[in-house]
Enzyme design. Sequence first.
Site, PDB file in Angstrom:
ATOM      1  N   LYS A   1      -7.598  -1.401   8.858  1.00  0.00           N
ATOM      2  CA  LYS A   1      -6.277  -1.975   8.180  1.00  0.00           C
ATOM      3  C   LYS A   1      -5.715  -0.631   9.235  1.00  0.00           C
ATOM      4  CE  LYS A   1      -3.829   0.734   6.705  1.00  0.00           C
ATOM      5  NZ  LYS A   1      -2.394   1.655   6.904  1.00  0.00           N
TER       6      LYS A   1
ATOM      7  N   THR B   1      -1.495   4.535  12.761  1.00  0.00           N
ATOM      8  CA  THR B   1      -1.242   4.568  11.626  1.00  0.00           C
ATOM      9  C   THR B   1      -3.069   3.378  11.311  1.00  0.00           C
ATOM     10  OG1 THR B   1       0.608   5.476  11.122  1.00  0.00           O
ATOM     11  CG2 THR B   1      -1.319   4.281   9.114  1.00  0.00           C
TER      12      THR B   1
ATOM     13  N   GLU C   1       3.913  -4.308  12.207  1.00  0.00           N
ATOM     14  CA  GLU C   1       5.212  -4.724  10.813  1.00  0.00           C
ATOM     15  C   GLU C   1       6.379  -5.819  11.844  1.00  0.00           C
ATOM     16  OE1 GLU C   1       4.757  -0.650   8.165  1.00  0.00           O
ATOM     17  OE2 GLU C   1       6.310  -0.951   9.724  1.00  0.00           O
TER      18      GLU C   1
END
Length: 407
Positions: free
Chosen positions: A183, A194, A280
């Site tokens: 992920k 992250t 994102e």
Amino acid sequence: MEKTLQNLIRVNGGVTAAKGFRAAGIKAGIKAGRKDLGLIVSDVPAAAAGVFTTNVVRASCVTVTESVVKHSGVLQAVVANAGNANACTGKQGELDTLQMQQWTAEAIGIDSTLVGVASTGVIGVPLPMDKVSEGIRHAASMLHVTGGDDFAEAILTTDTCKKEIAVQVEIHGKTVTVGGVAKGSGMIHPNMATMLAFITTDAAVRADALQRALSQITDKTFNRITVDGDTSTNDMVLVMANGLAAHVLLVEEDPEWDRFVGALHTVCLHLAKAIARDGEGATKLIEVTVTGTRTESEAVQIAKTIVGSSLVKTAIYGTDANWGRIIAAAGRAGVSIDPGKIDVKLGSILVCQEGMGLAFDEDQAKSYLENETVSITVDLHQGDANATAYGCDLTYDYVKINASYRT
């Protein structure tokens, strides 16, 4: 099944494709509306290796799991949750991580020292341990050899898609499978990001050799991606090798060692690129290859700088062939270069030669930059080394997503 490079075969199954692995992903109520807690379990204890965040602000799950991997080199299970990073939560956060480890061990009937813990999500918020407790019990009851897909969903945060892969290779006459899941979408930067990545294999490998292989491969894959320049508190890559393919124990001197490393590298690179592509708000994967440097480390440094440049990323989003931003980023990377020798290509289109602009077809360049994958090549003509880094474009949606992340 799909043939790939290095005599690999692409197969389905992700993190449960290898023999002896089961997984589950369930809704525990930590993150509203979607699966948010998962387990990966090996039928037998597995040799383990890990790479962890370089951020000095670290979640307790990183500290606990790193300690397990370093002290014993053995794991049999991993529990992971999304929606809450359990980072910057003080002593209670540390106790909650250890409790997750213990509850998982009890639910599947193993020792707690064989359990790794991973968390991802909002920083600074205590875990809802009543939901975690019930979720672990529920997930343990749902473990299955086809559960990899559910696990892949359960670890997502702002990701727009699941990230999975599995490949097979023949080693010493046995079919060896390497599967992985990851992920990651935001707060992504080289030297870990992250991101969580879990890799499973039925190869028989010594833990120390597995650790060296993972560390080297991480430097060429996960450590070469960037989305936004931020490095997280919770990042980790874990590998478990349970040996159930039943071949001769692999060590680095083995003539077939490179076959296993090739499979592991393929899985890591696929997951790393999938994370970069799913940045994102992103619409494009950017691949920056720097050639002609004196050393590989110089090429890496320049490639990371270019792919991390906000000006380069916005130009790619806008399909603007603004090669000046690319050469300017190369010049501030901290590497001694000769500007008068630099060539820049967008795909196959040469837009800069010997440090100066060329007349090129702007419409052709714009059309190329509309592709979902954009390749930039920068040749410094100063040596024989090269390296590639991966990132994505920077869009309006990135700001929208991160401006309201907690809400």
